[in-house]
Motif scaffolding. Sequence first.
Motif, short mmCIF file in Angstrom:
data_model
loop_
_atom_site.label_atom_id
_atom_site.label_comp_id
_atom_site.label_asym_id
_atom_site.label_seq_id
_atom_site.Cartn_x
_atom_site.Cartn_y
_atom_site.Cartn_z
N LEU A 1 32.95 26.63 -42.60
CA LEU A 1 32.12 27.61 -42.15
C LEU A 1 30.68 27.29 -42.23
O LEU A 1 29.83 27.50 -41.30
CB LEU A 1 32.04 28.72 -43.18
N GLU A 2 30.08 26.41 -43.13
CA GLU A 2 28.63 25.87 -43.01
C GLU A 2 28.39 25.16 -41.74
O GLU A 2 27.35 25.44 -41.25
CB GLU A 2 28.47 25.05 -44.18
N ALA A 3 29.42 24.44 -41.33
CA ALA A 3 29.12 23.51 -40.11
C ALA A 3 29.27 24.20 -39.05
O ALA A 3 28.41 24.15 -37.86
CB ALA A 3 30.19 22.19 -40.11
N VAL A 4 30.17 25.24 -38.79
CA VAL A 4 30.06 26.05 -37.90
C VAL A 4 29.01 26.95 -37.75
O VAL A 4 28.31 27.31 -36.59
CB VAL A 4 31.40 27.06 -38.19
N ALA A 5 28.54 27.52 -38.92
CA ALA A 5 27.45 28.21 -38.90
C ALA A 5 26.14 27.86 -38.35
O ALA A 5 25.39 28.26 -37.48
CB ALA A 5 27.01 29.05 -40.16
N CYS A 6 25.94 26.63 -38.63
CA CYS A 6 24.73 25.59 -38.15
C CYS A 6 24.95 25.64 -36.62
O CYS A 6 23.97 25.72 -35.92
CB CYS A 6 24.86 24.25 -38.94
N ILE A 7 26.05 25.06 -36.05
CA ILE A 7 26.16 25.25 -34.72
C ILE A 7 25.90 26.42 -33.90
O ILE A 7 25.41 26.58 -33.04
CB ILE A 7 27.76 24.65 -34.49
N VAL A 8 26.34 27.64 -34.62
CA VAL A 8 26.20 28.87 -33.91
C VAL A 8 24.85 29.06 -33.95
O VAL A 8 24.24 29.72 -32.76
CB VAL A 8 26.95 29.85 -34.67
#
Length: 323
Positions: free
Chosen positions: A267-274
Amino acid sequence: MSFEPIRTLAADDLKALDAVIRHHLHSDVALVRQIAEYLIHSGGKRLRPLLLLLCARALGYQGHHHHTLAAVVEFIHTATLLHDDVVDKSDLRRGQKTANALFGNEASVLVGDFIYSRAFQMMVSVNQMKVMEVLADATNVIAEGEVLQLLNCHDPEVDESRYLQVIRYKTAKLFESATRLAGILAEVPLPVEEHLATFGGELGTAFQIIDDVLDYSGQLEDLGKNLGDDLAEGKATLPVIRALQTAAPAQADLLRNAIEQGGGSSLEAVACIVRDSGALAYARQRALQFSQSALVHLNQALPPSSYRDALAQLTLLAVERTR
């Protein structure tokens, strides 16, 4: 902007709604009563029934059926939440344990069925075939939306069009029905009824898009839910769909894998990309477009009044909220 002045304006109707809800959720079966009481006290703004109540008042409706139908709309919504939480294995909603987390999946599904069937008993009491047609159609479309969403899970090829189709079926349809029912009760001409229905549907779409934005940008204590729940379930919501369109190849691969595998752990990595992709701003802009469309139809459907002003305020709050 604040929600409280709107609730104050509708205070008498909301009090009557609460009385109807309590009366019709009574059961001789102890577990049904227990879960029903838990649901009554679990919070929520009761936005869908509030829309019906405000629209009815804005149209000058003087009867009492709007209280019954507002309760029916809330019952349908509550039953879908009970079933959703079982399907999604959710354990938190509105900052509290879900019914399935406390009472078990079997009890939640069966009480959801009880609430659905009670809603249909109540809508029959209004004794208007068109009312029954609208609500029967809505419950069927919502069920189709649930299945569509299930089919879209873990599919990184879901695009904005497929995403919006799920929203129209699963969320916006009940908003649309709530505002349409007010028009039916007030016996407005069909063009006015259609403007009311479109207002509700566009508002519901905007509301859900913001829900999906907050899944990546909100705070747990504000949302009363587990951040990243949608991603953990493999749901490609608009922020991720948009990020996939603009991300670098390595980032796109990570997003695709998170959707396919259920990316709660990433989630953390995805949230950063988003966030870095501008997808949240894009999604908020799309929600704003739907809310602006809703306002156009609202102003075409209703004459000026404090109730129309409150509905316009609700429309703006739907896209500016943080919870």
